[in-house]
Design a protein around this motif. Structure first.
Motif, PDB file in Angstrom:
ATOM      1  N   MET A 210       7.798   5.798  -7.343  1.00  0.00           N
ATOM      2  CA  MET A 210       6.858   4.687  -7.434  1.00  0.00           C
ATOM      3  C   MET A 210       6.629   4.212  -8.863  1.00  0.00           C
ATOM      4  O   MET A 210       6.577   3.010  -9.133  1.00  0.00           O
ATOM      5  CB  MET A 210       5.528   5.106  -6.803  1.00  0.00           C
ATOM      6  CG  MET A 210       4.544   3.968  -6.663  1.00  0.00           C
ATOM      7  SD  MET A 210       3.104   4.495  -5.730  1.00  0.00           S
ATOM      8  CE  MET A 210       2.019   3.106  -6.038  1.00  0.00           C
ATOM      9  N   LYS A 211       6.489   5.143  -9.799  1.00  0.00           N
ATOM     10  CA  LYS A 211       6.244   4.774 -11.191  1.00  0.00           C
ATOM     11  C   LYS A 211       7.363   3.880 -11.721  1.00  0.00           C
ATOM     12  O   LYS A 211       7.106   2.873 -12.401  1.00  0.00           O
ATOM     13  CB  LYS A 211       6.117   6.025 -12.049  1.00  0.00           C
ATOM     14  CG  LYS A 211       5.836   5.731 -13.517  1.00  0.00           C
ATOM     15  CD  LYS A 211       5.723   7.009 -14.322  1.00  0.00           C
ATOM     16  CE  LYS A 211       5.513   6.703 -15.799  1.00  0.00           C
ATOM     17  NZ  LYS A 211       5.438   7.936 -16.619  1.00  0.00           N
TER      18      LYS A 211
ATOM     19  N   LYS B  16      -1.577  11.302 -10.800  1.00  0.00           N
ATOM     20  CA  LYS B  16      -2.152  11.132 -12.128  1.00  0.00           C
ATOM     21  C   LYS B  16      -1.436  10.049 -12.942  1.00  0.00           C
ATOM     22  O   LYS B  16      -2.071   9.195 -13.558  1.00  0.00           O
ATOM     23  CB  LYS B  16      -2.137  12.455 -12.896  1.00  0.00           C
ATOM     24  CG  LYS B  16      -2.843  12.408 -14.247  1.00  0.00           C
ATOM     25  CD  LYS B  16      -2.839  13.760 -14.922  1.00  0.00           C
ATOM     26  CE  LYS B  16      -3.635  13.718 -16.228  1.00  0.00           C
ATOM     27  NZ  LYS B  16      -3.120  12.721 -17.177  1.00  0.00           N
ATOM     28  N   GLU B  17      -0.124  10.066 -12.951  1.00  0.00           N
ATOM     29  CA  GLU B  17       0.624   9.091 -13.757  1.00  0.00           C
ATOM     30  C   GLU B  17       0.411   7.673 -13.231  1.00  0.00           C
ATOM     31  O   GLU B  17       0.307   6.723 -14.019  1.00  0.00           O
ATOM     32  CB  GLU B  17       2.110   9.434 -13.759  1.00  0.00           C
ATOM     33  CG  GLU B  17       2.453  10.666 -14.594  1.00  0.00           C
ATOM     34  CD  GLU B  17       3.950  10.855 -14.742  1.00  0.00           C
ATOM     35  OE1 GLU B  17       4.706  10.237 -13.967  1.00  0.00           O
ATOM     36  OE2 GLU B  17       4.357  11.606 -15.636  1.00  0.00           O
ATOM     37  N   ILE B  18       0.345   7.521 -11.906  1.00  0.00           N
ATOM     38  CA  ILE B  18       0.127   6.201 -11.325  1.00  0.00           C
ATOM     39  C   ILE B  18      -1.278   5.719 -11.643  1.00  0.00           C
ATOM     40  O   ILE B  18      -1.505   4.549 -11.959  1.00  0.00           O
ATOM     41  CB  ILE B  18       0.331   6.236  -9.794  1.00  0.00           C
ATOM     42  CG1 ILE B  18       1.738   6.749  -9.459  1.00  0.00           C
ATOM     43  CG2 ILE B  18       0.101   4.856  -9.189  1.00  0.00           C
ATOM     44  CD1 ILE B  18       2.855   5.937 -10.059  1.00  0.00           C
TER      45      ILE B  18
ATOM     46  N   TYR C 263       9.330   1.848 -10.073  1.00  0.00           N
ATOM     47  CA  TYR C 263       9.321   0.515  -9.489  1.00  0.00           C
ATOM     48  C   TYR C 263       8.095  -0.298  -9.919  1.00  0.00           C
ATOM     49  O   TYR C 263       8.167  -1.528 -10.007  1.00  0.00           O
ATOM     50  CB  TYR C 263       9.417   0.605  -7.960  1.00  0.00           C
ATOM     51  CG  TYR C 263      10.814   0.986  -7.519  1.00  0.00           C
ATOM     52  CD1 TYR C 263      11.825   0.022  -7.480  1.00  0.00           C
ATOM     53  CD2 TYR C 263      11.141   2.296  -7.198  1.00  0.00           C
ATOM     54  CE1 TYR C 263      13.121   0.368  -7.116  1.00  0.00           C
ATOM     55  CE2 TYR C 263      12.428   2.648  -6.834  1.00  0.00           C
ATOM     56  CZ  TYR C 263      13.422   1.676  -6.797  1.00  0.00           C
ATOM     57  OH  TYR C 263      14.702   2.023  -6.443  1.00  0.00           O
ATOM     58  N   ILE C 264       7.004   0.379 -10.198  1.00  0.00           N
ATOM     59  CA  ILE C 264       5.837  -0.332 -10.734  1.00  0.00           C
ATOM     60  C   ILE C 264       6.171  -0.923 -12.100  1.00  0.00           C
ATOM     61  O   ILE C 264       5.855  -2.079 -12.394  1.00  0.00           O
ATOM     62  CB  ILE C 264       4.625   0.610 -10.825  1.00  0.00           C
ATOM     63  CG1 ILE C 264       4.036   0.824  -9.428  1.00  0.00           C
ATOM     64  CG2 ILE C 264       3.563   0.046 -11.763  1.00  0.00           C
ATOM     65  CD1 ILE C 264       2.875   1.785  -9.387  1.00  0.00           C
ATOM     66  N   ASN C 265       6.824  -0.139 -12.936  1.00  0.00           N
ATOM     67  CA  ASN C 265       7.229  -0.645 -14.261  1.00  0.00           C
ATOM     68  C   ASN C 265       8.195  -1.813 -14.120  1.00  0.00           C
ATOM     69  O   ASN C 265       8.156  -2.772 -14.909  1.00  0.00           O
ATOM     70  CB  ASN C 265       7.875   0.482 -15.071  1.00  0.00           C
ATOM     71  CG  ASN C 265       6.854   1.489 -15.568  1.00  0.00           C
ATOM     72  OD1 ASN C 265       5.724   1.140 -15.855  1.00  0.00           O
ATOM     73  ND2 ASN C 265       7.257   2.752 -15.668  1.00  0.00           N
ATOM     74  N   LEU C 266       9.066  -1.743 -13.120  1.00  0.00           N
ATOM     75  CA  LEU C 266      10.028  -2.821 -12.866  1.00  0.00           C
ATOM     76  C   LEU C 266       9.289  -4.103 -12.471  1.00  0.00           C
ATOM     77  O   LEU C 266       9.605  -5.202 -12.959  1.00  0.00           O
ATOM     78  CB  LEU C 266      10.994  -2.396 -11.757  1.00  0.00           C
ATOM     79  CG  LEU C 266      12.179  -3.321 -11.486  1.00  0.00           C
ATOM     80  CD1 LEU C 266      13.115  -3.355 -12.700  1.00  0.00           C
ATOM     81  CD2 LEU C 266      12.942  -2.859 -10.249  1.00  0.00           C
TER      82      LEU C 266
ATOM     83  N   VAL D   6       0.852  -1.182   0.000  1.00  0.00           N
ATOM     84  CA  VAL D   6       0.000   0.000   0.000  1.00  0.00           C
ATOM     85  C   VAL D   6       0.889   1.234   0.000  1.00  0.00           C
ATOM     86  O   VAL D   6       1.741   1.398   0.873  1.00  0.00           O
ATOM     87  CB  VAL D   6      -0.928   0.024   1.237  1.00  0.00           C
ATOM     88  CG1 VAL D   6      -1.817   1.276   1.206  1.00  0.00           C
ATOM     89  CG2 VAL D   6      -1.790  -1.234   1.284  1.00  0.00           C
ATOM     90  N   PHE D   7       0.702   2.084  -1.006  1.00  0.00           N
ATOM     91  CA  PHE D   7       1.494   3.316  -1.120  1.00  0.00           C
ATOM     92  C   PHE D   7       0.566   4.516  -1.203  1.00  0.00           C
ATOM     93  O   PHE D   7      -0.493   4.459  -1.831  1.00  0.00           O
ATOM     94  CB  PHE D   7       2.361   3.291  -2.388  1.00  0.00           C
ATOM     95  CG  PHE D   7       3.386   2.196  -2.395  1.00  0.00           C
ATOM     96  CD1 PHE D   7       4.406   2.174  -1.469  1.00  0.00           C
ATOM     97  CD2 PHE D   7       3.329   1.184  -3.334  1.00  0.00           C
ATOM     98  CE1 PHE D   7       5.350   1.162  -1.475  1.00  0.00           C
ATOM     99  CE2 PHE D   7       4.263   0.173  -3.368  1.00  0.00           C
ATOM    100  CZ  PHE D   7       5.290   0.159  -2.425  1.00  0.00           C
TER     101      PHE D   7
END
Length: 286
Positions: free
Chosen positions: A72-73, A130-132, A75-78, A60-61
């Motif tokens: 965060m973006k 927004k990007e997330i 690491y999500i892509n990773l 949870v972030f």
């Protein structure tokens, strides 16, 4: 080796992330709240070397992460590129009005606020996320949902699969003079319908009133639009699901957001529910 199931839960403060985490925890997910994104890879490596491997986990972030949140973006892509991980992103949001009300009722401070929670603070957080949000696999709007209903929505997504019953349609009416809802995917202008506002007997009523609704719905152009709109949605929704989209925000607008947009939002929501879709409904400006 079976893929590790990983869910990233994020979204607006006060929208319901804690309640979402409770749902996952009750179903055996290993839950981590507000861990710096940079530590995600370390966590996954530790689980691989552990005697008791973690098969499903939830991170949870939110804005409490401060400077860490900006990573965060990346690491999500990773995570999404790791062939050993089934990573899905759940974004939880609510309307400005609902969030302010919740913070006021609970007397909690918004993580980004130095004082009371204001619409400016919420707008700033929404922009930061927004990007997330755009990367998310699922988006749930909790504006009109009770805690139990939120958990039902999560259950439909993560336990019942991705079909017609798990696709969520958020319908909103609004008035153009107060601005177009920024979260809308489809904006439909109802100003082509004769305006009940100019009839003295209907002027002070809203589209929720049977008399106003009857006036709007008896127009031939209205019936033609309803038929065409439902046909369009029946065509688009399966395509959205196929492309991995699990929600659709539809906004119906008229001049003041009192009459035509309200009546049309009501009837389209009713028709879609009858077809088996999950629908939320909000009238922003009444």
């Amino acid at each position: 080796m079976e893929k590790m199931k990983l869910v990233v839960v994020t979204g607006l403060s006060g929208a319901g992330k804690t309640n979402a985490m409770d749902w996952f925890e009750d179903r055996g997910y290993y839950c981590v709240d507000n861990m710096p994104p940079a530590l995600i890879t370390n966590f996954i490596e530790l689980t691989k070397s552990s005697k008791k491997q973690i098969e499903k986990a939830v991170f949870v972030f939110d804005a409490r992460g401060g400077a860490y949140f900006s990573d965060m973006k990346e690491y999500i892509n990773l995570l999404k590129s790791d062939e050993n991980i089934d990573c899905r992103i759940l974004f939880i949001e609510a309307s400005e009005r609902a969030l302010i009300k919740r913070f006021n009722e609970t007397r909690r401070a918004h993580p980004l606020a130095t004082g009371s929670t204001t619409k400016e603070v919420i707008a700033a957080e929404r922009e930061e996320l927004k990007e997330i949000r755009d990367l998310s696999d699922y988006i749930i709007d909790t504006t009109n949902l009770k805690v139990a209903e939120l958990k039902q929505e999560i259950s439909k997504i993560f336990e019942q699969g991705s079909d017609k019953s798990s696709f969520l349609i958020n319908i909103k009416s609004f008035g153009y003079k107060r601005g177009i809802p920024i979260e809308a995917d489809l904006v439909l202008d109802m100003r082509f319908i004769p305006n009940p506002y100019y009839l003295p007997s209907l002027k002070r009523l809203t589209g929720n009133n049977k008399k106003v609704s009857a006036y709007v719905l008896r127009q031939k152009i209205t019936q033609d639009f309803i038929k065409a709109e439902l046909e369009m949605l029946e065509m688009l929704i399966p395509a959205y699901i196929k492309e991995g989209k699990y929600h659709l925000n539809i906004a119906f607008g008229c001049t003041g957001g009192q009459h035509r947009s309200v009546a049309m939002a009501d009837i389209i929501a009713k028709e879609l529910r009858a077809k088996g879709y999950r629908v939320t409904l909000e009238h922003r400006d009444i």
